[in-house]
Design an enzyme around this catalytic site. Structure first.
Site, PDB file in Angstrom:
ATOM      1  N   ARG A 224       0.854  -1.185   0.000  1.00 60.55           N
ATOM      2  CA  ARG A 224       0.000   0.000   0.000  1.00 60.55           C
ATOM      3  C   ARG A 224       0.890   1.235   0.000  1.00 60.55           C
ATOM      4  NH1 ARG A 224      -3.508  -3.003  -1.222  1.00 60.55           N
ATOM      5  NH2 ARG A 224      -5.532  -3.364  -0.226  1.00 60.55           N
ATOM      6  N   GLU A 253      -4.021   7.055  -4.578  1.00 59.55           N
ATOM      7  CA  GLU A 253      -4.391   6.476  -5.880  1.00 59.55           C
ATOM      8  C   GLU A 253      -5.726   7.048  -6.357  1.00 59.55           C
ATOM      9  OE1 GLU A 253      -2.225   2.243  -4.746  1.00 59.55           O
ATOM     10  OE2 GLU A 253      -4.334   2.260  -5.404  1.00 59.55           O
ATOM     11  N   HIS A 271      -1.692  -0.116  -9.712  1.00 56.08           N
ATOM     12  CA  HIS A 271      -2.242  -1.056  -8.718  1.00 56.08           C
ATOM     13  C   HIS A 271      -2.843  -2.282  -9.401  1.00 56.08           C
ATOM     14  CE1 HIS A 271      -4.109  -1.400  -4.433  1.00 56.08           C
ATOM     15  NE2 HIS A 271      -3.871  -2.598  -4.932  1.00 56.08           N
TER      16      HIS A 271
HETATM   17  C1  8YV Z   1      -7.395  -5.462  -4.915  1.00 55.28           C
HETATM   18  C2  8YV Z   1      -5.528  -5.452  -3.395  1.00 55.28           C
HETATM   19  O1  8YV Z   1      -7.652  -5.701  -6.176  1.00 55.28           O
HETATM   20  O2  8YV Z   1      -6.321  -7.457  -2.541  1.00 55.28           O
HETATM   21  C3  8YV Z   1      -5.847  -6.360  -2.276  1.00 55.28           C
HETATM   22  O3  8YV Z   1      -5.598  -5.974  -1.131  1.00 55.28           O
HETATM   23  O4  8YV Z   1      -4.942  -4.440  -3.227  1.00 55.28           O
HETATM   24  C4  8YV Z   1      -5.993  -5.801  -4.716  1.00 55.28           C
HETATM   25  O5  8YV Z   1      -5.897  -7.163  -4.919  1.00 55.28           O
HETATM   26  C5  8YV Z   1      -7.689  -4.066  -4.679  1.00 55.28           C
HETATM   27  O6  8YV Z   1      -7.817  -3.925  -3.327  1.00 55.28           O
HETATM   28  C6  8YV Z   1      -8.948  -3.640  -5.345  1.00 55.28           C
HETATM   29  O7  8YV Z   1      -9.927  -4.156  -4.678  1.00 55.28           O
END
Ligand code: 8YV
Length: 305
Positions: A224, A253, A271
């Site tokens: 993140r 983002e 992302h």
């Molecule tokens: C998701 C991600 O696609 O799973 C997670 O924590 O960051 C990604 O796989 C994103 O959160 C969108 O939902």
């Protein structure tokens, strides 16, 4: 039929199954259906926030299509007896592949090399300058969890010397543990960040860690944006105090610091860690399977504990 508030869509084939078995309502229907909603479908960034949870008296479960849940008030939901589920394991390979991909793309300057060819510079200016080898280097992993271990397995195949940092040493792994993150960075050529975003990990990769990684080091973030001090990162890249960065996640983002756009030693991705048909399908299926389990009175498959 059971009423579900859907804040994010599932993959089409699973969405059809959801709509066949549940009465699905969108975010705009909230006022109308708040009193009857028994489940919420969301992802790691889309809530619902506590004040919305408070408006859903019949809410029994929150199912998230993500492994990360920094955007969901899990503790608050749990305090009201509402379990929250996520989608671990099914995305390990994709996120680990991407971490290794960012390592190689950034060290070998693949984005800039590709641009060099597309801009027609090769016939005019000759071979692209030499870059850095990715194999056989010291790879530090911040967060040796499910995805961290999948990254380590791949890095091993590249002859990497692997070490890691986390809250405590991990049982049964053959890698050197550094209790101090700055020490890990000092002894790494690549630092790969794969930890959850929590109040404790906020900006944990700060100026000291970034500068310890140094002018020859490369930071890779597939976790993140919030776990890295993005201003310190941009400053270190500008001043040459950090060798490069491969980034799939950012603080705000989809906003990305514009200063990074012209840097050839930086790889920028939107992302896409888990963004494959196969993985998003599996994530969607896990969301539906958790809902079905809950309403059938069976144990949840992947409750966040
Ligand atoms: C998701 C991600 O696609 O799973 C997670 O924590 O960051 C990604 O796989 C994103 O959160 C969108 O939902």
């Amino acid at each position: 039929m059971i009423d579900v508030l859907q804040l994010v869509k599932l993959r089409p084939e699973v969405q059809a199954e959801l709509e066949a078995r549940y009465r699905v309502h969108g975010r705009d229907d909230l006022d109308k259906v708040a009193g009857i909603v028994r489940a919420v479908v969301t992802n790691g960034h889309s809530g619902p926030p506590p004040d919305v949870i408070d408006r859903l008296p019949k809410l029994e479960i929150i199912a998230s299509g993500s492994v990360g849940y920094d955007g969901i008030p899990v503790e608050y939901a749990r305090s009201k007896g509402i379990p929250v589920t996520n989608t671990p394991e099914v995305l390990n390979d994709d996120v680990a592949d991407l971490a290794i991909g960012l390592m190689i793309m950034t060290a070998r300057r693949l984005v800039a090399s590709d641009r060099y060819v597309r801009d027609g510079r090769w016939p005019k200016e000759g071979d692209y300058p030499l870059a850095r080898k990715a194999s056989g280097k010291r790879v530090g992993i911040l967060g040796l969890g499910r995805i961290g271990k999948a990254i380590a397995k791949r890095a091993e195949a590249m002859g990497s010397h692997i070490a890691y940092h986390g809250r405590k040493p991990v049982e049964g792994v053959p890698y050197k543990y550094y209790a101090d993150l700055v020490e890990l960075a000092k002894n790494s050529d690549f630092l790969i960040v794969i930890i959850p975003a929590t109040p404790q990990t906020n900006r944990i990769v700060g100026k000291a860690v970034i500068e310890a990684l140094g002018p020859g080091g490369i930071l890779v973030n597939v976790a993140r944006g919030a776990v890295v001090d993005e201003d310190a990162l941009v400053a270190a890249l500008k001043d040459g105090k950090l060798g490069g960065a491969g980034l799939d996640v950012f603080v705000n983002e989809p906003q990305v610091p514009a200063e990074l756009f012209a840097m050839d030693n930086v790889t920028l991705l939107p992302h896409v860690g888990s963004a494959t048909y196969e993985t998003r399908r599996a994530m969607s299926q896990l969301v539906l399977d958790n809902l079905d389990a809950h309403f059938a009175g069976r144990p949840l498959l992947t409750e966040i504990l």
